[in-house]
Design a protein around this motif. Structure first.
Motif, short mmCIF file in Angstrom:
data_model
loop_
_atom_site.label_atom_id
_atom_site.label_comp_id
_atom_site.label_asym_id
_atom_site.label_seq_id
_atom_site.Cartn_x
_atom_site.Cartn_y
_atom_site.Cartn_z
N ALA A 138 29.49 76.68 -59.70
CA ALA A 138 29.53 75.55 -58.79
C ALA A 138 28.28 74.68 -58.92
O ALA A 138 27.27 75.09 -59.48
CB ALA A 138 29.65 76.06 -57.35
N PHE A 139 28.38 73.47 -58.41
CA PHE A 139 27.26 72.51 -58.34
C PHE A 139 26.69 72.20 -59.73
O PHE A 139 25.49 71.98 -59.89
CB PHE A 139 26.16 73.03 -57.42
CG PHE A 139 26.61 73.28 -56.00
CD1 PHE A 139 26.82 72.22 -55.12
CD2 PHE A 139 26.85 74.57 -55.56
CE1 PHE A 139 27.25 72.45 -53.82
CE2 PHE A 139 27.27 74.82 -54.25
CZ PHE A 139 27.48 73.75 -53.38
N ASP A 140 27.56 72.21 -60.75
CA ASP A 140 27.18 71.85 -62.13
C ASP A 140 26.08 72.74 -62.70
O ASP A 140 25.29 72.32 -63.54
CB ASP A 140 26.72 70.38 -62.20
CG ASP A 140 27.86 69.41 -61.92
OD1 ASP A 140 29.00 69.70 -62.34
OD2 ASP A 140 27.61 68.38 -61.26
N ARG A 141 26.03 73.99 -62.25
CA ARG A 141 25.03 74.91 -62.80
C ARG A 141 25.45 75.40 -64.17
O ARG A 141 26.63 75.42 -64.52
CB ARG A 141 24.82 76.08 -61.84
CG ARG A 141 24.08 75.64 -60.58
CD ARG A 141 24.01 76.73 -59.55
NE ARG A 141 23.17 76.33 -58.43
CZ ARG A 141 23.46 76.48 -57.16
NH1 ARG A 141 24.62 77.03 -56.81
NH2 ARG A 141 22.63 76.10 -56.22
N ALA A 168 34.77 73.22 -59.89
CA ALA A 168 34.99 73.63 -58.50
C ALA A 168 35.12 72.41 -57.61
O ALA A 168 34.49 71.37 -57.83
CB ALA A 168 33.84 74.51 -58.02
N ASP A 169 35.95 72.54 -56.57
CA ASP A 169 36.12 71.46 -55.59
C ASP A 169 35.04 71.49 -54.50
O ASP A 169 35.00 70.61 -53.63
CB ASP A 169 37.49 71.58 -54.92
CG ASP A 169 38.63 71.23 -55.88
OD1 ASP A 169 38.40 70.46 -56.82
OD2 ASP A 169 39.74 71.74 -55.67
N LEU A 170 34.18 72.51 -54.54
CA LEU A 170 33.07 72.64 -53.59
C LEU A 170 33.57 72.74 -52.15
O LEU A 170 33.00 72.15 -51.23
CB LEU A 170 32.08 71.47 -53.73
CG LEU A 170 31.51 71.24 -55.14
CD1 LEU A 170 30.48 70.12 -55.11
CD2 LEU A 170 30.89 72.51 -55.69
N SER A 175 31.14 84.32 -50.96
CA SER A 175 31.42 82.94 -51.35
C SER A 175 30.18 82.32 -52.01
O SER A 175 29.09 82.88 -51.94
CB SER A 175 31.80 82.11 -50.12
OG SER A 175 30.64 81.70 -49.40
N PRO A 176 30.33 81.17 -52.67
CA PRO A 176 29.19 80.55 -53.35
C PRO A 176 28.13 79.98 -52.41
O PRO A 176 27.05 79.60 -52.87
CB PRO A 176 29.83 79.41 -54.16
CG PRO A 176 31.25 79.82 -54.34
CD PRO A 176 31.61 80.52 -53.07
N THR A 177 28.42 79.89 -51.09
CA THR A 177 27.46 79.26 -50.19
C THR A 177 27.13 80.08 -48.94
O THR A 177 26.26 79.68 -48.17
CB THR A 177 27.98 77.88 -49.73
OG1 THR A 177 29.32 78.03 -49.24
CG2 THR A 177 27.96 76.88 -50.86
N PHE A 178 27.82 81.20 -48.70
CA PHE A 178 27.71 82.02 -47.51
C PHE A 178 28.20 81.26 -46.28
O PHE A 178 29.04 81.74 -45.54
CB PHE A 178 26.28 82.51 -47.28
CG PHE A 178 26.12 83.38 -46.06
CD1 PHE A 178 26.62 84.67 -46.05
CD2 PHE A 178 25.51 82.91 -44.91
CE1 PHE A 178 26.51 85.48 -44.92
CE2 PHE A 178 25.39 83.71 -43.79
CZ PHE A 178 25.89 85.00 -43.80
N GLU A 179 27.70 80.08 -46.05
CA GLU A 179 28.16 79.25 -44.93
C GLU A 179 29.36 78.42 -45.36
O GLU A 179 29.61 78.21 -46.55
CB GLU A 179 27.04 78.33 -44.45
CG GLU A 179 26.46 77.42 -45.53
CD GLU A 179 25.28 76.61 -45.01
OE1 GLU A 179 25.48 75.84 -44.05
OE2 GLU A 179 24.16 76.74 -45.57
N CYS A 180 30.12 77.96 -44.39
CA CYS A 180 31.28 77.10 -44.66
C CYS A 180 30.83 75.85 -45.42
O CYS A 180 29.82 75.24 -45.09
CB CYS A 180 31.93 76.71 -43.33
SG CYS A 180 33.35 75.62 -43.48
N TRP A 181 31.60 75.51 -46.45
CA TRP A 181 31.22 74.34 -47.24
C TRP A 181 32.44 73.47 -47.52
O TRP A 181 33.46 73.99 -47.92
CB TRP A 181 30.59 74.78 -48.57
CG TRP A 181 29.73 73.71 -49.14
CD1 TRP A 181 30.08 72.80 -50.10
CD2 TRP A 181 28.38 73.41 -48.76
NE1 TRP A 181 29.03 71.96 -50.36
CE2 TRP A 181 27.98 72.32 -49.54
CE3 TRP A 181 27.49 73.96 -47.85
CZ2 TRP A 181 26.71 71.77 -49.43
CZ3 TRP A 181 26.23 73.42 -47.74
CH2 TRP A 181 25.85 72.33 -48.53
N PRO A 182 32.31 72.13 -47.28
CA PRO A 182 31.15 71.42 -46.74
C PRO A 182 30.84 71.84 -45.30
O PRO A 182 31.69 72.40 -44.62
CB PRO A 182 31.60 69.95 -46.79
CG PRO A 182 32.73 69.89 -47.75
CD PRO A 182 33.42 71.21 -47.63
N PRO A 183 29.61 71.55 -44.85
CA PRO A 183 29.23 71.92 -43.49
C PRO A 183 30.20 71.33 -42.46
O PRO A 183 30.71 70.23 -42.64
CB PRO A 183 27.83 71.33 -43.33
CG PRO A 183 27.31 71.26 -44.73
CD PRO A 183 28.49 70.93 -45.59
#
Length: 350
Positions: free
Chosen positions: A88-91, A247-249, A276-284
């Protein structure tokens, strides 16, 4: 520090630095106001502290956590380094090359990787408080420069040197939601917020009182919180083409509201991690400080490491089989001076 009994040692909010050996710590509402720090900052372990909530992992707590080892079964919590195929995030995706040193006899290999591309820890250099641009304990981006007098502030190697070994509590929200809301499924690849009421209901369904021990619950200072949202399960269900697609992020994760933040703070977890890739809900789910992006509160304000993309599939299945949701977990972040994050190198031992 004040003491109320021979067994309870209560940390006074304004008596700095705090003593990690205490058994009861201030709530989020009771945090002292620290000059120059953002509101809600818990820079309380000393002006030169680099460990944040890992300070809670005292020898006594680690020894007590080892009592969770009852079967001796080891379950690795890291995904293979090449997963996800499209980070994700173009990494940058993981690259592996084999180098022949002596033909047919001796070989080496080399890795090229982004430490945020798979199962990972977010260290304290990863995310600053957005309004002040301060990292944990007053560190600034300029402190990361190699020519700075102390270029290793908030470096991941401090966390690695200390180490992480503790009791973990797994909340299998994916399984809980599936069994309690069979007609209302959610997709882990959508911005599905997991609220505090969701977390509490999931915990109680698993036989866990989700309150801290100071309030009569089961969560002890220094525990590691693990949240299974279903991302890894869903990833493995995708076709090869879908796995390679950008990814749609959008991912399920913890809701960025005050109730969730207060619970995370007041339970005094040593760290948190999810699948998940962010732990928190994404987008916020909402904007503004200290909500909006949960990373700034956990990393910059409280010194609480965030684990992402942990493989909790086998562990969750085994926990359901044995009927318990607490396990002993060890993790060895990379010993990289000046490092931002690290692959988790984590193992659960039942």
């Amino acid at each position: 520090m004040s003491t109320t009994s021979t067994s309870e040692r209560v940390q006074a909010p304004d008596q700095l630095p705090w003593d990690p050996n205490c058994t009861r710590f201030p709530t989020r509402k009771e945090l002292p106001k620290i000059p120059g720090a953002p509101k809600d900052a818990a820079w309380v372990w000393g002006k030169d502290d680099q460990l944040g909530r890992l300070n809670l992992l005292t020898p006594a707590r680690v020894k007590a956590a080892a009592a969770e080892i009852k079967l001796g079964e080891m379950i690795r919590l890291d995904l293979p380094l090449h997963i996800p195929e499209t980070p994700a995030f173009d990494r940058e995706p993981f690259q592996h090359q084999i180098k022949e040193l002596v033909e047919d006899v001796v070989y080496d290999d080399t890795y090229t990787l982004n430490t945020q591309s798979g199962t990972q820890w977010d260290g304290f250099r990863h995310f600053a408080h957005l309004d002040t641009k301060l990292f944990y304990n007053g560190t600034k981006a300029t402190d990361f420069h190699p020519t700075d007098p102390d270029p290793h502030k908030c470096s991941i190697h401090h966390l690695s040197t200390h180490g992480l070994a503790t009791r973990a509590i797994l909340l299998d929200y994916r399984h809980y939601h599936r069994t309690t809301h069979p007609d209302d499924p959610y997709d882990p690849y959508t911005a599905h917020p997991i609220t505090l009421s969701d977390l509490h209901a999931c915990a109680r369904a698993q036989g866990i009182n989700p309150l801290p021990t100071a309030r009569g619950g089961d969560i002890q200072p220094g525990d590691l919180l693990l949240i299974r949202s279903g991302f890894v399960e869903q990833y493995h269900a995708l076709t090869p083409a879908q796995r390679r697609a950008p990814a749609d992020l959008c991912w399920a994760g913890l809701a960025q509201d005050e109730d969730v933040l207060t619970w995370l703070h007041d339970c005094y977890f040593a760290a948190v991690a999810g699948d998940s890739p962010t732990f928190e809900c994404w987008p916020p789910t909402r904007e503004g400080a200290p909500g909006g992006v949960m990373h700034q509160a956990l990393l910059a304000c409280w010194g609480m490491m965030i684990g992402e993309m942990w493989d909790l599939e086998r562990l969750a299945g085994r926990c359901r089989e044995v009927g318990r949701w607490t396990v002993f977990v060890t993790s060895a972040p990379a010993m990289v001076f000046g490092g931002v994050g690290s692959h988790a190198n984590a193992t659960a031992i039942l």
